[in-house]
Design a protein around this motif. Sequence first.
Motif, PDB file in Angstrom:
ATOM      1  N   ARG A  28       0.837  -1.208   0.000  1.00  0.00           N
ATOM      2  CA  ARG A  28       0.000   0.000   0.000  1.00  0.00           C
ATOM      3  C   ARG A  28       0.871   1.257   0.000  1.00  0.00           C
ATOM      4  N   LEU A  29       1.928   1.262   0.785  1.00  0.00           N
ATOM      5  CA  LEU A  29       2.852   2.407   0.814  1.00  0.00           C
ATOM      6  C   LEU A  29       3.472   2.637  -0.569  1.00  0.00           C
ATOM      7  N   ASP A  34       2.977   8.289  -4.795  1.00  0.00           N
ATOM      8  CA  ASP A  34       2.793   9.530  -5.548  1.00  0.00           C
ATOM      9  C   ASP A  34       2.049  10.606  -4.758  1.00  0.00           C
ATOM     10  N   VAL A  35       1.602  10.295  -3.543  1.00  0.00           N
ATOM     11  CA  VAL A  35       0.982  11.306  -2.683  1.00  0.00           C
ATOM     12  C   VAL A  35       2.111  12.191  -2.155  1.00  0.00           C
ATOM     13  N   VAL A  71       0.568   6.497   3.496  1.00  0.00           N
ATOM     14  CA  VAL A  71       1.774   7.334   3.481  1.00  0.00           C
ATOM     15  C   VAL A  71       1.619   8.541   4.410  1.00  0.00           C
ATOM     16  N   HIS A  72       2.741   9.055   4.856  1.00  0.00           N
ATOM     17  CA  HIS A  72       2.823  10.246   5.706  1.00  0.00           C
ATOM     18  C   HIS A  72       2.056  10.092   7.028  1.00  0.00           C
ATOM     19  N   SER A 129     -13.562  16.607   3.266  1.00  0.00           N
ATOM     20  CA  SER A 129     -13.088  16.292   1.918  1.00  0.00           C
ATOM     21  C   SER A 129     -12.129  17.382   1.499  1.00  0.00           C
ATOM     22  N   TRP A 130     -11.000  16.981   0.901  1.00  0.00           N
ATOM     23  CA  TRP A 130      -9.990  17.951   0.504  1.00  0.00           C
ATOM     24  C   TRP A 130      -9.173  17.420  -0.659  1.00  0.00           C
ATOM     25  N   VAL A 131      -8.474  18.342  -1.307  1.00  0.00           N
ATOM     26  CA  VAL A 131      -7.659  18.003  -2.463  1.00  0.00           C
ATOM     27  C   VAL A 131      -6.197  18.210  -2.096  1.00  0.00           C
ATOM     28  N   HIS A 132      -5.383  17.212  -2.437  1.00  0.00           N
ATOM     29  CA  HIS A 132      -3.940  17.303  -2.216  1.00  0.00           C
ATOM     30  C   HIS A 132      -3.264  16.873  -3.520  1.00  0.00           C
TER      31      HIS A 132
END
Length: 172
Positions: A28-29, A34-35, A71-72, A129-132
């Motif tokens: 999964r990582l 790409d995040v 990730v992160h 909800s948000w965009v990164h």
Amino acid sequence: MDKILPGLAMLAVIAVVFVLLAIGWRSRLRRQSDVGLLPAVPAEPGKPIAAAEGQYVATTTAGDWLDRIAVHGLGIRTTSTLEVYPHGVLFDRSGAPALYIPAASLTGVRQDSGMAGKFVEKDGLLVLSWVHGSHELDSGFRTRRAADKDRLFEALQELISSAPAADANSGK
């Protein structure tokens, strides 16, 4: 001897399960590499409009409440304080890096009953909800006290409606 063999077999099965879990998490990582790096937490955020203690549930891919982002440290469930500022939202997470979401990246807030292994009563979770970068994400939060949820929900709706919309290249 009659009890040792089944005990060893059970320990072997448990070890195999843990190895498979670790392999799955690593996979999964890799898939989510790409995040991009998360937005930096402001050094002096100021005074919050609203704040509440509770539990940071997880961040998932928007619309897919089972696709936990690993990730992160975004997939780590932990106690947290959610603070709403005029410039964004801060999850001050215990045992994990703080998560700051600029107001321009927020696209919505809703109340839901569950996500990524945490299920509660109807409308018991706040989901932001948000965009990164090119990723649309949902982050869940469960307030410790029910009365705090309504106050946070209203503050988040006000923040989202007054924030300038993020352009397609922000957060990359």
